[in-house]
Design a protein around this motif. Structure first.
Motif, PDB file in Angstrom:
ATOM      1  N   UNK A  95     -39.011   7.844  47.976  1.00 35.16           N
ATOM      2  CA  UNK A  95     -40.327   7.265  47.731  1.00 35.16           C
ATOM      3  C   UNK A  95     -40.432   6.412  46.483  1.00 35.16           C
ATOM      4  N   UNK A  96     -39.297   6.151  45.848  1.00 34.98           N
ATOM      5  CA  UNK A  96     -39.373   5.399  44.586  1.00 34.98           C
ATOM      6  C   UNK A  96     -38.312   4.302  44.522  1.00 34.98           C
ATOM      7  N   UNK A  97     -38.637   3.240  43.820  1.00 30.67           N
ATOM      8  CA  UNK A  97     -37.652   2.217  43.493  1.00 30.67           C
ATOM      9  C   UNK A  97     -36.702   2.795  42.451  1.00 30.67           C
ATOM     10  N   UNK A  98     -35.408   2.754  42.762  1.00 25.52           N
ATOM     11  CA  UNK A  98     -34.413   3.292  41.833  1.00 25.52           C
ATOM     12  C   UNK A  98     -33.947   2.209  40.873  1.00 25.52           C
ATOM     13  N   UNK A  99     -33.630   1.033  41.442  1.00 29.17           N
ATOM     14  CA  UNK A  99     -33.231  -0.084  40.598  1.00 29.17           C
ATOM     15  C   UNK A  99     -33.621  -1.375  41.277  1.00 29.17           C
ATOM     16  N   UNK A 100     -33.867  -2.385  40.457  1.00 31.61           N
ATOM     17  CA  UNK A 100     -34.203  -3.687  41.002  1.00 31.61           C
ATOM     18  C   UNK A 100     -33.550  -4.751  40.156  1.00 31.61           C
ATOM     19  N   UNK A 101     -33.301  -5.899  40.785  1.00 33.24           N
ATOM     20  CA  UNK A 101     -32.682  -6.999  40.056  1.00 33.24           C
ATOM     21  C   UNK A 101     -33.765  -7.942  39.533  1.00 33.24           C
ATOM     22  N   UNK A 102     -33.310  -8.950  38.814  1.00 33.94           N
ATOM     23  CA  UNK A 102     -34.262  -9.927  38.263  1.00 33.94           C
ATOM     24  C   UNK A 102     -34.905 -10.760  39.364  1.00 33.94           C
ATOM     25  N   UNK A 103     -34.307 -10.739  40.569  1.00 32.58           N
ATOM     26  CA  UNK A 103     -34.898 -11.478  41.695  1.00 32.58           C
ATOM     27  C   UNK A 103     -36.125 -10.769  42.258  1.00 32.58           C
ATOM     28  N   UNK A 104     -36.257  -9.499  41.955  1.00 33.15           N
ATOM     29  CA  UNK A 104     -37.372  -8.703  42.492  1.00 33.15           C
ATOM     30  C   UNK A 104     -38.592  -8.949  41.614  1.00 33.15           C
ATOM     31  N   UNK A 105     -39.313 -10.019  41.950  1.00 37.62           N
ATOM     32  CA  UNK A 105     -40.427 -10.451  41.128  1.00 37.62           C
ATOM     33  C   UNK A 105     -41.624  -9.514  41.282  1.00 37.62           C
ATOM     34  N   UNK A 106     -42.611  -9.720  40.417  1.00 33.90           N
ATOM     35  CA  UNK A 106     -43.813  -8.878  40.462  1.00 33.90           C
ATOM     36  C   UNK A 106     -44.544  -9.000  41.796  1.00 33.90           C
ATOM     37  N   UNK A 107     -44.337 -10.116  42.476  1.00 36.76           N
ATOM     38  CA  UNK A 107     -45.014 -10.320  43.761  1.00 36.76           C
ATOM     39  C   UNK A 107     -44.374  -9.505  44.887  1.00 36.76           C
ATOM     40  N   UNK A 108     -43.252  -8.875  44.596  1.00 36.77           N
ATOM     41  CA  UNK A 108     -42.537  -8.105  45.605  1.00 36.77           C
ATOM     42  C   UNK A 108     -42.894  -6.627  45.464  1.00 36.77           C
ATOM     43  N   UNK A 109     -42.950  -5.954  46.610  1.00 33.57           N
ATOM     44  CA  UNK A 109     -43.111  -4.498  46.590  1.00 33.57           C
ATOM     45  C   UNK A 109     -42.421  -3.908  47.810  1.00 33.57           C
ATOM     46  N   UNK A 110     -42.009  -2.662  47.685  1.00 36.56           N
ATOM     47  CA  UNK A 110     -41.358  -1.980  48.801  1.00 36.56           C
ATOM     48  C   UNK A 110     -42.001  -0.616  48.972  1.00 36.56           C
ATOM     49  N   UNK A 111     -41.977  -0.145  50.225  1.00 43.80           N
ATOM     50  CA  UNK A 111     -42.454   1.200  50.499  1.00 43.80           C
ATOM     51  C   UNK A 111     -41.909   1.656  51.839  1.00 43.80           C
ATOM     52  N   UNK A 112     -42.006   2.972  52.040  1.00 40.12           N
ATOM     53  CA  UNK A 112     -41.641   3.551  53.328  1.00 40.12           C
ATOM     54  C   UNK A 112     -42.637   4.674  53.596  1.00 40.12           C
ATOM     55  N   UNK A 113     -43.819   4.294  54.043  1.00 46.77           N
ATOM     56  CA  UNK A 113     -44.851   5.308  54.244  1.00 46.77           C
ATOM     57  C   UNK A 113     -44.512   6.266  55.379  1.00 46.77           C
ATOM     58  N   UNK A 114     -44.529   7.549  55.101  1.00 46.56           N
ATOM     59  CA  UNK A 114     -44.375   8.586  56.120  1.00 46.56           C
ATOM     60  C   UNK A 114     -43.110   8.435  56.947  1.00 46.56           C
ATOM     61  N   UNK A 115     -42.032   8.007  56.325  1.00 42.33           N
ATOM     62  CA  UNK A 115     -40.767   7.907  57.033  1.00 42.33           C
ATOM     63  C   UNK A 115     -40.723   6.890  58.147  1.00 42.33           C
ATOM     64  N   UNK A 116     -41.623   5.921  58.084  1.00 44.48           N
ATOM     65  CA  UNK A 116     -41.631   4.897  59.134  1.00 44.48           C
ATOM     66  C   UNK A 116     -40.751   3.725  58.678  1.00 44.48           C
ATOM     67  N   UNK A 117     -41.220   2.512  58.923  1.00 41.66           N
ATOM     68  CA  UNK A 117     -40.458   1.351  58.504  1.00 41.66           C
ATOM     69  C   UNK A 117     -40.320   1.310  56.973  1.00 41.66           C
TER      70      UNK A 117
END
Lengths: 113, 114
Positions: free
Chosen positions: B52-74
């Protein structure tokens, strides 16, 4: 800085001929090296990997690669290519076996009948 | 063998809009990754995600980007708002372990920002 160079963007060989795809890396530490293949409209698949030991590693479908520390290379070879080998091949460097992979730009392999 | 599915394979949107890229990882995998490949350039690591958490991100992962996996789905990558330089192929990967050798990749989503 770490880098991976695949000098040939495109390689054309005749079916049945031998193949070598070149890969050079730059990294002062212990390299973990991979070759991935991407067939048309499919995901990337791991062909083979090198961590340590015998510098010649065997992969799937008759592919092998040879690690050379002195040349900083990890060339991919196959004795006799088949038309189904047509794909894009990526050489990849992993630093200390973590997930932050450094990718080569890929070599498109075209097989002539 | 196990497959990572990415939906859709191609998406076209106007600059400034929001886009969500979907990834259906291998069912028992625990670690998830996004990579970005601009046409003609090398693939580059964006981010990885575990528990459920971002472990590491690169400099390409801008503030406009976000990731998630709600309830084990996509496992999703959202870009809001999009910019022209976000045009690229985005590859999702998953793995059962914290190791590069066990990565399984999807076939990529080509994002075109107009």
């Amino acid at each position: 800085a770490q880098s991976v160079t695949q000098p040939d963007a495109r390689v054309t060989v005749s079916e049945g001929a031998s193949l070598q795809l070149r890969c050079k890396y730059s990294y002062s530490g212990t390299p973990y090296l991979f070759w991935y293949v991407q067939y048309p409209r499919q995901g990337l698949q791991l062909l083979l990997k090198y961590y340590s030991g015998d510098p010649v590693v065997q992969g799937v479908n008759g592919f092998e690669a040879e690690f050379s520390k002195s040349n900083s290379s990890f060339h991919l070879r196959k004795a006799s290519v088949h038309w189904s080998d047509s794909a894009v091949y990526f050489c990849v460097l992993s630093l200390d076996s973590n997930y932050q992979l450094i990718w080569g730009s890929g070599t498109k392999l075209i097989i002539k009948p | 063998g196990p497959k990572v599915l990415q939906i859709p394979s191609h998406q076209i949107i106007d600059m400034g809009q929001m886009v969500t890229l979907n990834c259906d990882p291998v069912s028992n995998h625990l670690y998830f990754y996004w990579y970005k490949q601009i046409l003609g350039q090398q693939m580059e690591f964006l981010v990885n995600f575990y528990n459920g958490k971002v472990m590491e991100k690169s400099k390409l992962f801008k503030d406009q980007f976000s990731v998630e996996r709600p309830d084990g789905s996509y496992f999703t990558l959202k870009i809001q708002p999009t910019a022209l330089e976000d045009s690229a192929v985005y590859f999702c990967a998953s793995s059962p372990h914290w190791s590069a050798e066990t990565l399984y990749f999807g076939s990529g989503t080509r994002l075109t920002v107009l």
